[in-house]
Motif scaffolding. Structure first.
Motif, PDB file in Angstrom:
ATOM      1  N   CYS A   1       0.838  -1.210   0.000  1.00  0.00           N
ATOM      2  CA  CYS A   1       0.000   0.000   0.000  1.00  0.00           C
ATOM      3  C   CYS A   1       0.869   1.255   0.000  1.00  0.00           C
ATOM      4  O   CYS A   1       1.674   1.441   0.906  1.00  0.00           O
ATOM      5  N   PRO A   2       0.719   2.123  -1.012  1.00  0.00           N
ATOM      6  CA  PRO A   2       1.603   3.295  -1.074  1.00  0.00           C
ATOM      7  C   PRO A   2       1.350   4.309   0.039  1.00  0.00           C
ATOM      8  O   PRO A   2       2.223   5.116   0.325  1.00  0.00           O
ATOM      9  N   VAL A   3       0.169   4.280   0.660  1.00  0.00           N
ATOM     10  CA  VAL A   3      -0.073   5.242   1.732  1.00  0.00           C
ATOM     11  C   VAL A   3      -0.093   4.574   3.107  1.00  0.00           C
ATOM     12  O   VAL A   3      -0.407   5.214   4.097  1.00  0.00           O
ATOM     13  N   ASN A   4       0.271   3.299   3.148  1.00  0.00           N
ATOM     14  CA  ASN A   4       0.419   2.587   4.419  1.00  0.00           C
ATOM     15  C   ASN A   4      -0.837   2.670   5.286  1.00  0.00           C
ATOM     16  O   ASN A   4      -0.772   3.012   6.461  1.00  0.00           O
TER      17      ASN A   4
END
Ligand code: HEM
Ligand code: SF4
Ligand code: SF4
Lengths: 198, 331
Positions: free
Chosen positions: A67-70
């Motif tokens: 996930c790029p936004v964690n």
């Protein structure tokens, strides 16, 4: 602390879809999204088996890793949850997930896929437990009320088991011992990197 | 005759009954011994196809894929391999450029300025260039945010702010892909004629292109280095656009492996593309005196043209007569 898992005993599943229906109703999951589904392998042929599958709440979850936004987090019970406020709908968790669990309200709608939705193990989301906001975004929080996921509770053959990993593994082992056969805990090796020896 | 027929039917019927009585308990008995003997096995299915697929009774047929562990390899690529490739390519290129600038410095106009200029890029060419360039920079920043934002930016600005910014960056990335793609197509068409490789390019490369050393190998409108950039833009741009649209319209054209492949190609080409463009930006600005004007005002000094594009200058002067004197650059 318990480590919550799902286990589908494929030798018992009769593809009645009660778990699917229970889930959709309990969380008022929108049209087009299925947090749980029953897949029938070798349909109509000898050796056919049905497996009820949803998010397996993996150990070292792949979705959370990519996930790029964690926006994922793992609860103390080992349940993998995410924040819809943070999700940007990029679709990456779907590409990483071994079980096709993440769902999108607007798949393919360019520029925006909407906020990712997936099975919460009936444990809601980051909002206050049992709040209206939590229900609207993620559905019911049964775990906070001390109840197990409704899909497993509703299973007519008790094929689908939910609960602490060690306990449901024990139940499954006993079953296999008694009846003398078992096709294994589907998905466990992929999700938890362990199988149930029987 | 009728009674004979009945006799036959009776006989066959009796035989069938007998067979049933003998066979049925035998086969059901075998099933009790091991009803899973013929059942599908997870590990075996995974080994055969690396995925398990079946039938579902809900409308979403894609959900018939039960299990596909290859997401693990993709995860490794996206989180580790890609960051290494991107990091080495981009930071490496920046380092090379800094070292180059410190040792070689700006490539000067050796004969000074003549004060006379010649048109190098017309209004339309400059518009195409800057439209593509603006889109590219925003696409690059918003794309690299997806790759590197989580480890680099998120810890600095926090979850809420990072998500908000990433959401906008994603919209920018998705919408600006359209003008960027148009830009790449126009670049391809407008400058194709000047970018066909020729023998001159071989000599230009052999003589270090004037960047290494102080040589000025002859070149027509574009030298070998510029042709290289052109083809990187056309081919790289084509690849990122094609794979980008696959990512933007998930599952329209392909399945999960296809989506993973699209992301792999898109991101590798993109980071290499960014590294190449850093070099391009360097030469177009601080790397070479008099170069920026070509895309800025569209006119270059005649001496610049003579040093860097001698054959092109000859062609232009013989075609249009004397290079014109720019009013402002005169004195
Ligand atoms: C030309 C049309 C392009 C399209 C349609 C496109 C589309 C996309 C899409 C849909 C994504 C997935 C993330 C998201 O949903 O936002 C993405 C990621 C990305 N794009 Fe593009 N893009 C294009 C051009 C570019 C260019 C020119 C660059 C670089 C300069 C670039 C760099 C990246 C990078 C680095 C990522 C993230 C890869 C990763 O870490 O997974 N893209 N792009
Ligand atoms: S099953 Fe998929 S969505 Fe659920 S934790 Fe594992 S990777 Fe994440
Ligand atoms: S879709 Fe949402 S949850 Fe999934 S990886 Fe993208 S931002 Fe994260």
């Amino acid at each position: 602390m318990a480590r919550m898992k799902f286990l589908c005993d494929a030798d018992r599943c009769i593809e009645c879809n009660a778990c699917v229906t229970a889930c959709k109703n309990e969380h008022e999951v929108p049209w087009g999204i299925n947090r749980r589904r029953v897949v029938t392998i070798n349909d109509g042929k000898p050796g056919e088996r049905s497996v009820s599958m949803a998010c397996m709440h993996c150990t070292d979850a792949p979705c959370a890793a990519v996930c790029p936004v964690n926006c994922f987090y793992t609860t103390a019970d080992g349940v993998v949850l995410h924040s819809k406020d943070l999700c940007i709908g990029c679709g990456y968790c779907f590409y990483a997930c071994p079980f096709g669990a993440p769902q999108y309200p607007k798949v393919g709608n360019f520029g925006s896929r909407g906020k990712m939705d997936k099975c919460t193990y009936c444990a809601g989301g980051p909002e206050t437990d049992g709040s209206k906001e939590e229900y609207e975004k993620y559905g019911a929080n049964r775990l906070a009320e001390g109840k197990l996921p409704l899909c497993a509770e509703m299973c007519s053959t008790k094929s689908l088991l939910a609960g602490d990993g060690e306990i449901i593994a024990q139940i499954y082992k006993e079953r296999v011992m008694k009846r003398g056969y078992g096709s294994g805990a589907w998905g466990w090796k992929t999700a938890y990197r362990e199988t149930i020896e029987s | 005759m009728a009674s004979f027929g009945r006799f036959i039917r009776l006989g066959v019927g009796a035989w069938a009954l007998l067979l049933l009585v003998i066979v049925a308990p035998a086969s059901s008995g075998a099933q009790q011994v091991n009803p899973t003997a013929s059942s599908v096995k997870e590990q075996q299915l995974l080994q055969e196809l690396n995925r398990i697929q079946g039938r579902v009774s809900i409308p979403d047929q894609r959900s018939g894929v039960l299990e596909q562990p290859q997401g693990r390899e993709w995860r490794e690529f996206r989180n580790v391999t890609l960051r290494w490739i991107g990091g080495v390519a981009i930071v490496g290129m920046l380092a090379v450029l800094v070292i180059f600038y410190l040792t070689r410095g700006m490539v000067r106009l050796e004969s000074g300025r003549s004060g006379r200029t010649i048109v190098r890029f017309n209004m339309f060419e400059r518009f195409v260039h800057w439209m593509s360039a603006t889109c590219f920079i925003i696409l690059a920043i918003s794309g690299l945010n997806i790759t590197f934002g989580r480890p680099l930016l998120l810890p600095l600005i926090g979850f809420e702010a990072f998500s908000e910014w990433s959401q906008w960056a994603k919209y920018a990335h998705n919408y600006l892909s359209f003008p960027f793609t148009i830009g790449v197509v126009l670049i391809f068409l407008v400058w194709l004629g000047n970018n066909i490789p020729s023998k001159l390019d071989v000599e230009w490369i052999k003589r270090g292109g004037g960047l290494i050393g102080h040589d000025h190998p002859p070149a027509r409108r574009f030298n070998a280095g510029q042709k290289g950039i052109y083809w990187i833009v056309v081919i790289g741009g084509g690849l990122v656009a094609a794979t980008g649209y696959v990512l933007m319209f998930p599952f329209y054209t392909t399945g999960i492996e296809g989506m993973q492949m699209a992301q792999i190609v898109h991101s590798i080409v993109a980071v290499l593309f960014v590294a190449a463009m850093l070099a391009h930006i360097y030469i177009g600005t601080i790397g070479m005196e008099g170069a920026f004007e070509a895309m800025g005002s569209g006119e270059v000094d005649v001496n610049w043209a003579r040093e860097h594009h001698s054959l092109w200058l000859d062609e232009e002067t013989s075609r249009t007569g004397q290079p014109r004197r720019a009013a402002s650059a005169a004195e």
